[in-house]
Write an enzyme that holds these catalytic residues in place. Structure first.
Site, PDB file in Angstrom:
ATOM      1  N   MET A 273       0.802  -1.227   0.000  1.00 38.30           N
ATOM      2  CA  MET A 273       0.000   0.000   0.000  1.00 38.30           C
ATOM      3  C   MET A 273       0.837   1.281   0.000  1.00 38.30           C
ATOM      4  O   MET A 273       0.454   2.281   0.620  1.00 38.30           O
ATOM      5  CB  MET A 273      -0.987  -0.025   1.182  1.00 38.30           C
ATOM      6  CG  MET A 273      -1.893  -1.245   1.212  1.00 38.30           C
ATOM      7  SD  MET A 273      -2.782  -1.579  -0.340  1.00 38.30           S
ATOM      8  CE  MET A 273      -4.182  -0.490  -0.122  1.00 38.30           C
TER       9      MET A 273
ATOM     10  N   HIS B  39      -4.663  -5.458  -8.593  1.00 40.35           N
ATOM     11  CA  HIS B  39      -5.565  -4.385  -8.176  1.00 40.35           C
ATOM     12  C   HIS B  39      -6.981  -4.957  -8.102  1.00 40.35           C
ATOM     13  O   HIS B  39      -7.414  -5.653  -9.025  1.00 40.35           O
ATOM     14  CB  HIS B  39      -5.506  -3.232  -9.184  1.00 40.35           C
ATOM     15  CG  HIS B  39      -6.408  -2.095  -8.816  1.00 40.35           C
ATOM     16  ND1 HIS B  39      -6.129  -1.242  -7.765  1.00 40.35           N
ATOM     17  CD2 HIS B  39      -7.600  -1.698  -9.323  1.00 40.35           C
ATOM     18  CE1 HIS B  39      -7.112  -0.361  -7.655  1.00 40.35           C
ATOM     19  NE2 HIS B  39      -8.019  -0.616  -8.585  1.00 40.35           N
TER      20      HIS B  39
END
Ligand code: GAR
Length: 211
Positions: A91, A110
């Site tokens: 992240m 994703h």
């Protein structure tokens, strides 16, 4: 077998799917390193249980110096003679410094059908927009966030009773299928990139997963 590092920030279920796939001796990649930017990432314990080398490169130690953070990651990757990098719930947004150094050798998963729903809270936004198909994408990493040539996509239906959590769980199942498939295609050198397009030369389209 291509020496592959997985970069995580959290639970590491996609990392687990890659590790499981790579246990087959015929799989063209082996997971030899897991790096987390968070010392408390659950996935680190899991990787260690599999006997995989782990490293923490905590972005908080670099006082906002992104290049120094990325150089530290690059140093660990080189130390472990890594061929391929798979971002799996990592992240932190990477700058062109690291992305360009690993161009064509770094992939990301994703939780949406790109180019729809780049960024965070993809499942909430999919429900808000009322889409009927949602899913996940594995792509080569380019300098723009959640961009780069698409390798494999997996699609799931959006159901009437879905909440962000139930939809996330359905998408996660498809993530665990497409990530090993994408890493396999890249590790065998089957992926040829022309502009935004990746072709694999497979007779049957092996790059779409429908649930
Ligand atoms: C996954 O759903 C992955 O697609 C997503 O984070 C989750 C990590 O789960 N990635 C992103 O949102 C990247 N911006 P995991 O740690 O169990 O693999």
């Amino acid at each position: 077998r291509k020496r592959t590092a997985v970069l995580i920030s959290g639970r590491g279920s996609n990392m687990g799917a890659l590790i499981s796939a790579a246990m087959a001796p015929s799989y063209p990649a082996e997971i030899t390193l897991v790096i987390s930017n968070r010392p408390d990432a659950k996935g680190l314990e899991r990787a260690a249980e599999f006997g995989i080398a782990t490293a923490v490169v905590d972005h908080k130690d670099f006082a906002g110096d992104r290049q120094a953070f990325e150089k530290a990651i690059d140093d660990v990757l080189k130390e472990h003679r890594i061929d391929l990098v798979a971002l799996a719930g990592f992240m932190r947004i990477l700058t062109p410094y690291l992305v360009n150094a690993w161009s064509g050798r770094m992939i990301n998963i994703h939780p949406a059908l790109l180019p729809s729903f780049k960024g965070l809270a993809t499942h909430e936004r999919a429900l808000e927009e009322g889409v009927k198909l949602h899913g996940a994408t594995v792509h080569f990493v380019s300098a723009e966030m959640d961009d780069g040539p698409i390798i494999v996509q997996g699609a799931v239906p959006v159901l009437d009773h879905d909440t962000p959590d139930t939809l996330a769980a359905r998408v996660l199942d498809v993530e665990h299928k497409i990530y090993p498939k994408a890493l396999e295609l890249v590790a065998t050198g089957k992926t040829k990139v022309t502009g935004a397009r990746v072709v694999t030369g497979a007779e049957n389209n092996n790059s779409a997963e429908l649930i």
